[in-house]
Design a protein around this motif. Structure first.
Motif, PDB file in Angstrom:
ATOM      1  N   GLY A  33       4.795  -1.261  -6.921  1.00  0.00           N
ATOM      2  CA  GLY A  33       5.743  -2.366  -7.240  1.00  0.00           C
ATOM      3  C   GLY A  33       6.482  -1.975  -8.739  1.00  0.00           C
ATOM      4  N   ASN A  34       5.882  -0.726  -9.345  1.00  0.00           N
ATOM      5  CA  ASN A  34       6.719  -0.522 -10.206  1.00  0.00           C
ATOM      6  C   ASN A  34       6.960   1.094 -10.591  1.00  0.00           C
ATOM      7  N   GLU A  35       7.831   1.625 -11.400  1.00  0.00           N
ATOM      8  CA  GLU A  35       8.011   3.127 -11.413  1.00  0.00           C
ATOM      9  C   GLU A  35       6.978   3.663 -12.301  1.00  0.00           C
ATOM     10  N   PRO A  36       6.401   4.763 -12.153  1.00  0.00           N
ATOM     11  CA  PRO A  36       7.268   5.874 -11.208  1.00  0.00           C
ATOM     12  C   PRO A  36       6.910   5.409  -9.553  1.00  0.00           C
ATOM     13  N   TYR A  37       7.611   6.142  -8.811  1.00  0.00           N
ATOM     14  CA  TYR A  37       7.245   5.929  -7.159  1.00  0.00           C
ATOM     15  C   TYR A  37       7.620   4.272  -6.867  1.00  0.00           C
ATOM     16  N   LYS A  38       8.209   3.829  -7.334  1.00  0.00           N
ATOM     17  CA  LYS A  38       8.465   2.132  -6.983  1.00  0.00           C
ATOM     18  C   LYS A  38       8.825   2.157  -5.554  1.00  0.00           C
ATOM     19  N   GLY A  39       7.941   1.506  -4.662  1.00  0.00           N
ATOM     20  CA  GLY A  39       8.449   1.520  -3.292  1.00  0.00           C
ATOM     21  C   GLY A  39       7.529   2.428  -2.248  1.00  0.00           C
ATOM     22  N   CYS A  40       6.980   3.366  -3.045  1.00  0.00           N
ATOM     23  CA  CYS A  40       6.328   4.472  -2.344  1.00  0.00           C
ATOM     24  C   CYS A  40       4.948   4.048  -2.125  1.00  0.00           C
ATOM     25  N   TRP A  41       4.110   4.518  -1.271  1.00  0.00           N
ATOM     26  CA  TRP A  41       2.698   4.392  -1.007  1.00  0.00           C
ATOM     27  C   TRP A  41       1.880   5.131  -1.740  1.00  0.00           C
ATOM     28  N   ALA A  42       0.653   4.499  -2.031  1.00  0.00           N
ATOM     29  CA  ALA A  42      -0.393   5.399  -2.623  1.00  0.00           C
ATOM     30  C   ALA A  42      -1.502   4.734  -2.693  1.00  0.00           C
ATOM     31  N   PRO A 118      -3.051   3.942  10.283  1.00  0.00           N
ATOM     32  CA  PRO A 118      -3.935   4.900  10.906  1.00  0.00           C
ATOM     33  C   PRO A 118      -3.868   6.199  10.214  1.00  0.00           C
ATOM     34  N   LEU A 119      -5.110   6.743  10.086  1.00  0.00           N
ATOM     35  CA  LEU A 119      -4.959   8.087   9.290  1.00  0.00           C
ATOM     36  C   LEU A 119      -4.220   9.230   9.910  1.00  0.00           C
ATOM     37  N   ASP A 120      -3.788   8.970  11.230  1.00  0.00           N
ATOM     38  CA  ASP A 120      -2.620  10.137  11.792  1.00  0.00           C
ATOM     39  C   ASP A 120      -1.436   9.472  12.009  1.00  0.00           C
ATOM     40  N   SER A 121      -1.155   8.489  11.027  1.00  0.00           N
ATOM     41  CA  SER A 121       0.379   8.073  10.835  1.00  0.00           C
ATOM     42  C   SER A 121       0.610   7.419   9.652  1.00  0.00           C
ATOM     43  N   LEU A 122       0.547   8.328   8.571  1.00  0.00           N
ATOM     44  CA  LEU A 122       0.530   7.611   7.299  1.00  0.00           C
ATOM     45  C   LEU A 122       1.992   8.121   6.752  1.00  0.00           C
ATOM     46  N   PRO A 123       2.547   7.042   5.851  1.00  0.00           N
ATOM     47  CA  PRO A 123       3.828   7.455   5.203  1.00  0.00           C
ATOM     48  C   PRO A 123       3.602   8.508   4.085  1.00  0.00           C
ATOM     49  N   PRO A 124       4.716   9.039   3.497  1.00  0.00           N
ATOM     50  CA  PRO A 124       4.638   9.908   2.292  1.00  0.00           C
ATOM     51  C   PRO A 124       4.048   9.316   1.314  1.00  0.00           C
ATOM     52  N   LEU A 125       3.018   9.868   0.578  1.00  0.00           N
ATOM     53  CA  LEU A 125       2.205   9.481  -0.613  1.00  0.00           C
ATOM     54  C   LEU A 125       2.757   9.904  -2.024  1.00  0.00           C
ATOM     55  N   ALA A 126       2.680   8.872  -2.934  1.00  0.00           N
ATOM     56  CA  ALA A 126       3.085   9.149  -4.363  1.00  0.00           C
ATOM     57  C   ALA A 126       2.137  10.176  -4.982  1.00  0.00           C
ATOM     58  N   PHE A 127       2.413  10.683  -6.247  1.00  0.00           N
ATOM     59  CA  PHE A 127       1.945  11.496  -6.978  1.00  0.00           C
ATOM     60  C   PHE A 127       1.206  12.702  -6.322  1.00  0.00           C
ATOM     61  N   ASP A 128      -0.165  13.176  -6.315  1.00  0.00           N
ATOM     62  CA  ASP A 128      -0.713  13.843  -5.737  1.00  0.00           C
ATOM     63  C   ASP A 128      -1.701  13.522  -4.651  1.00  0.00           C
ATOM     64  N   HIS A 129      -1.265  12.200  -4.413  1.00  0.00           N
ATOM     65  CA  HIS A 129      -2.354  11.465  -3.479  1.00  0.00           C
ATOM     66  C   HIS A 129      -2.603  12.251  -1.861  1.00  0.00           C
ATOM     67  N   ASP A 130      -1.612  13.366  -1.644  1.00  0.00           N
ATOM     68  CA  ASP A 130      -1.732  13.791  -0.486  1.00  0.00           C
ATOM     69  C   ASP A 130      -3.117  14.895  -0.384  1.00  0.00           C
TER      70      ASP A 130
END
Length: 152
Positions: A33-42, A118-130
């Motif tokens: 909900g906040n920057e950085p990466y606001k709107g991204c998944w983590a 689903p583990l095989d269908s994730l959105p792009p992840l913020a930070f180094d979470h990948d």
């Protein structure tokens, strides 16, 4: 108050939660909900308070951001790449948990949303979470069966 001669990094804790599901393995993510990466998944996580351990911080952030309480958690490792957080020098200690099913979660605190993916269908992840997720998968998933291992 003591004044330090050397700068000190900030410390965060993240919690990667896997769940058994009929359609395979699911992973719990929050929409920032906040920057950085606001709107991204983590992964649920955040800054450690001065009066708690990193494990306590991981559990607190998980509860605040998703409403989920988990049993056993296992420390995955520390992630300290110098440029991992655009706010400055931030080191995270990552934990993981495995739950029996992907129950109801909802975004809270500074998480706009919380959802099982689903583990095989994730959105792009913020930070180094990948990178953190790849390490968690190596620790949590049996390579011969593709199933989650026991935390015990």
């Amino acid at each position: 108050m003591y004044s330090y001669e050397y700068p000190r990094p900030a410390l965060t804790a993240d919690c990667i939660v896997f769940a058994h599901a009929d359609d395979g393995i699911r992973v719990l993510l929050v929409e920032r909900g906040n920057e950085p990466y606001k709107g991204c998944w983590a992964f649920p996580g955040g800054f450690m308070n001065m009066d708690e351990t990193t494990a306590e911080a991981a559990r607190r952030e998980l509860r605040e951001e998703t409403g989920l309480d988990v049993g056993a958690i296992r420390q995955l490792g520390a992630y300290d790449r110098v440029d991992r957080d655009p706010r400055g020098r931030v080191i995270t200690v990552a934990y993981m948990a495995i739950v029996d099913d992907a129950g109801d979660v909802c975004g809270g605190d500074d998480a706009h949303d919380a959802r099982w993916f689903p583990l095989d269908s994730l959105p792009p992840l913020a930070f180094d979470h990948d990178k953190i997720l790849a390490d968690a998968c190596r620790m949590a998933i049996n390579p011969s069966t593709g199933q989650l291992k026991s935390m015990g």
